[in-house]
Design an enzyme around this catalytic site. Structure first.
Site, PDB file in Angstrom:
ATOM      1  N   GLU A   1       0.838  -1.202   0.000  1.00  0.00           N
ATOM      2  CA  GLU A   1       0.000   0.000   0.000  1.00  0.00           C
ATOM      3  C   GLU A   1       0.874   1.253   0.000  1.00  0.00           C
ATOM      4  O   GLU A   1       0.623   2.191  -0.757  1.00  0.00           O
ATOM      5  CB  GLU A   1      -0.919   0.004   1.224  1.00  0.00           C
ATOM      6  CG  GLU A   1      -1.633   1.339   1.390  1.00  0.00           C
ATOM      7  CD  GLU A   1      -2.550   1.398   2.591  1.00  0.00           C
ATOM      8  OE1 GLU A   1      -3.068   0.349   3.002  1.00  0.00           O
ATOM      9  OE2 GLU A   1      -2.735   2.496   3.114  1.00  0.00           O
TER      10      GLU A   1
ATOM     11  N   ARG B   1       1.897  33.982 -18.405  1.00  0.00           N
ATOM     12  CA  ARG B   1       1.418  35.082 -17.575  1.00  0.00           C
ATOM     13  C   ARG B   1       2.478  36.189 -17.520  1.00  0.00           C
ATOM     14  O   ARG B   1       3.637  35.921 -17.154  1.00  0.00           O
ATOM     15  CB  ARG B   1       1.119  34.565 -16.155  1.00  0.00           C
ATOM     16  CG  ARG B   1       0.803  35.628 -15.140  1.00  0.00           C
ATOM     17  CD  ARG B   1      -0.562  36.220 -15.350  1.00  0.00           C
ATOM     18  NE  ARG B   1      -0.889  37.178 -14.293  1.00  0.00           N
ATOM     19  CZ  ARG B   1      -1.840  38.089 -14.411  1.00  0.00           C
ATOM     20  NH1 ARG B   1      -2.578  38.158 -15.514  1.00  0.00           N
ATOM     21  NH2 ARG B   1      -2.088  38.922 -13.416  1.00  0.00           N
TER      22      ARG B   1
ATOM     23  N   GLN C   1      13.075  35.024 -10.574  1.00  0.00           N
ATOM     24  CA  GLN C   1      13.718  33.852  -9.967  1.00  0.00           C
ATOM     25  C   GLN C   1      12.804  33.164  -8.928  1.00  0.00           C
ATOM     26  O   GLN C   1      12.828  31.938  -8.785  1.00  0.00           O
ATOM     27  CB  GLN C   1      15.021  34.284  -9.304  1.00  0.00           C
ATOM     28  CG  GLN C   1      15.964  33.137  -9.060  1.00  0.00           C
ATOM     29  CD  GLN C   1      17.258  33.610  -8.451  1.00  0.00           C
ATOM     30  OE1 GLN C   1      17.296  34.084  -7.322  1.00  0.00           O
ATOM     31  NE2 GLN C   1      18.338  33.498  -9.197  1.00  0.00           N
TER      32      GLN C   1
END
Ligand SMILES: Cc1cc2nc3c(=O)[nH]c(=O)nc-3n(C[C@H](O)[C@H](O)[C@H](O)COP(=O)(O)OP(=O)(O)OC[C@H]3O[C@@H](n4cnc5c(N)ncnc54)[C@H](O)[C@@H]3O)c2cc1C
Length: 392
Positions: free
Chosen positions: A245, A271, A282
């Protein structure tokens, strides 16, 4: 050492991504808001074979080897935007089916594993209780001998898939805790057995399309044939299954990290603020770089686990590290993606806030990351880092 996927694995990956993008998670924004299980998507997963990927072909599964299973789950997490659906699939596979695969008798496999592989039954794992979270051995649900079988009494909480599940793997006490680890036993319990009830659904912060509930047992008669492994071997059954799991449940998160990285790169390039693409700052570009570093390290660690499992080797150290690293990394990457998208990242419609809410569960389920760090320290020979827990 060969880091290349085989041509078959590459084809499989491409097919899964195409399927998941086209067929799954189209309603995720609405389903998430409503806390609704996407039944139609679940059925599509069943038809595509997702619910039987690691299950042997003789029981109707695909029989993928562990490394191929990691690759397939990663592709599912990459292509499918509904992390809750993927989580429900994972609980079905690694909370239930894997227990039958590893510990079931041929009769149990025929009766339960085959329909689980086909998706006609939904599986869940009922371990946690009010007083037994990280401390698995504190389970208070009892299974008392009753004629030819057992009578089950108690209540389980946080059961993922609980409200929609047909088959539960249930841990119950068949002896006193003083008997060391030998007081727990694992049982296969079906939702139609007398006295089984989902007492309440538990709304949660994220992964809202994967329903969670409290499951109670009130004098539930369980045939001895539904004992999984020997009586008193419950902890061993649990401990030898949990590392599957811990590794495989988190493979889709690597895919989600790649999806978030790609969206962040697109936004960083498109953008513009202050007359330039924000990626030129940066503060933004370094976040993108860190996302890539986390992605590659997480993938490498998981592929190593898949390879170790395929070779039949012990992988407890690696699965524990993978659980912690992948789940922590996804939280950081989801938060980074949200930040890079500014206010749009915070809005409900665009999905980045949902990705972060979904990611925040990862360091808790499967055994909290704090407990996993304790397990890791113990494996490294630092005693006393953890008391009495293997934790789910
Ligand atoms: C989304 C989600 C899905 C889940 N699905 C299932 C499911 O399907 N089936 C199921 O049985 N359970 C499920 N769980 C429950 C999960 O396994 C437990 O939440 C987890 O084991 C921790 O138990 P707890 O919540 O009771 O926390 P507690 O054990 O009470 O821990 C509380 C805090 O104490 C810390 N802590 C406890 N012990 C130690 C220790 N030894 N060392 C260091 N820190 C420690 C923990 O890290 C945590 O921060 C799910 C949980 C979540 C969030």
């Amino acid at each position: 050492m060969d880091f290349e996927l085989s041509p078959e694995q590459r084809r499989l990956r491409a097919d899964i991504v195409a399927f998941a993008r086209a067929e799954l998670g189209q309603q995720v924004a609405d389903d998430d808001q409503a806390g609704r299980f996407p039944w139609a998507d679940w059925r599509r997963c069943a038809e595509f074979g997702v619910l039987g990927w690691p299950i042997p072909q003789e029981y109707g599964g695909s029989g993928f080897d562990p490394l191929t299973t990691v690759v397939a789950l990663e592709a599912l997490g990459y292509g499918c935007r509904d992390n809750g659906l993927v989580f429900a699939v994972n609980n079905h596979l690694w909370g239930c089916a894997i227990y039958l695969m590893l510990h079931g008798t041929p009769e149990q496999k025929e009766q339960y594993l085959r329909p689980l592989a086909a998706g006609s039954l939904i599986g869940a794992h009922a371990l946690s209780e009010e007083q037994a979270g990280s401390d698995v051995l504190a389970v208070a649900t009892t299974a008392k001998r009753d004629g030819d079988g057992y009578r089950l009494d108690g209540s389980k909480c946080f059961v993922s898939n609980g409200p929609v599940a047909d088959v539960f793997v249930v841990m119950a006490r068949t002896g006193e805790r003083t008997a060391g680890q030998n007081h727990l036993s694992a049982f296969i319990v079906t939702s139609d057995m007398p006295g089984v009830a989902v007492r309440r659904e538990l709304p949660k912060m994220g992964l809202r399309t994967a329903p969670m509930g409290e499951v109670s047992f009130d004098g539930t008669p369980v045939p001895a044939a539904n004992l999984l492994g020997a009586e008193g071997a419950g902890y061993r059954v649990f401990a030898s299954t949990i590392d599957w799991e811990r590794a495989f449940m988190f493979a889709p998160q690597v895919g989600a990290m790649e999806r978030l990285l790609e969206a962040s790169i697109r936004h960083a390039r498109s953008r513009h603020q202050f007359g330039q693409a924000i990626g030129g700052f940066q503060a933004v570009s370094h976040q993108v770089a860190d996302m890539k570093i986390r992605l590659e390290l997480a993938r490498t660690l998981l592929y190593k686990v898949g390879w170790l499992k395929r070779e039949g080797r012990l992988a407890l150290l690696e699965t524990t590290m993978a659980k912690v690293f992948v789940s922590d990394s996804l939280v950081q990457t989801a938060q980074g993606a949200m930040t890079i998208h500014g206010a749009r990242g915070y809005l409900a419609g665009d999905g980045f806030e949902r990705e972060l809410r979904d990611a925040l569960g990862g360091p808790i389920y499967g055994g909290t990351n704090a407990v996993q760090r304790g397990v890791l320290a113990e494996l490294l020979g630092v005693p006393g880092a953890l008391h009495g827990s293997g934790s789910r």
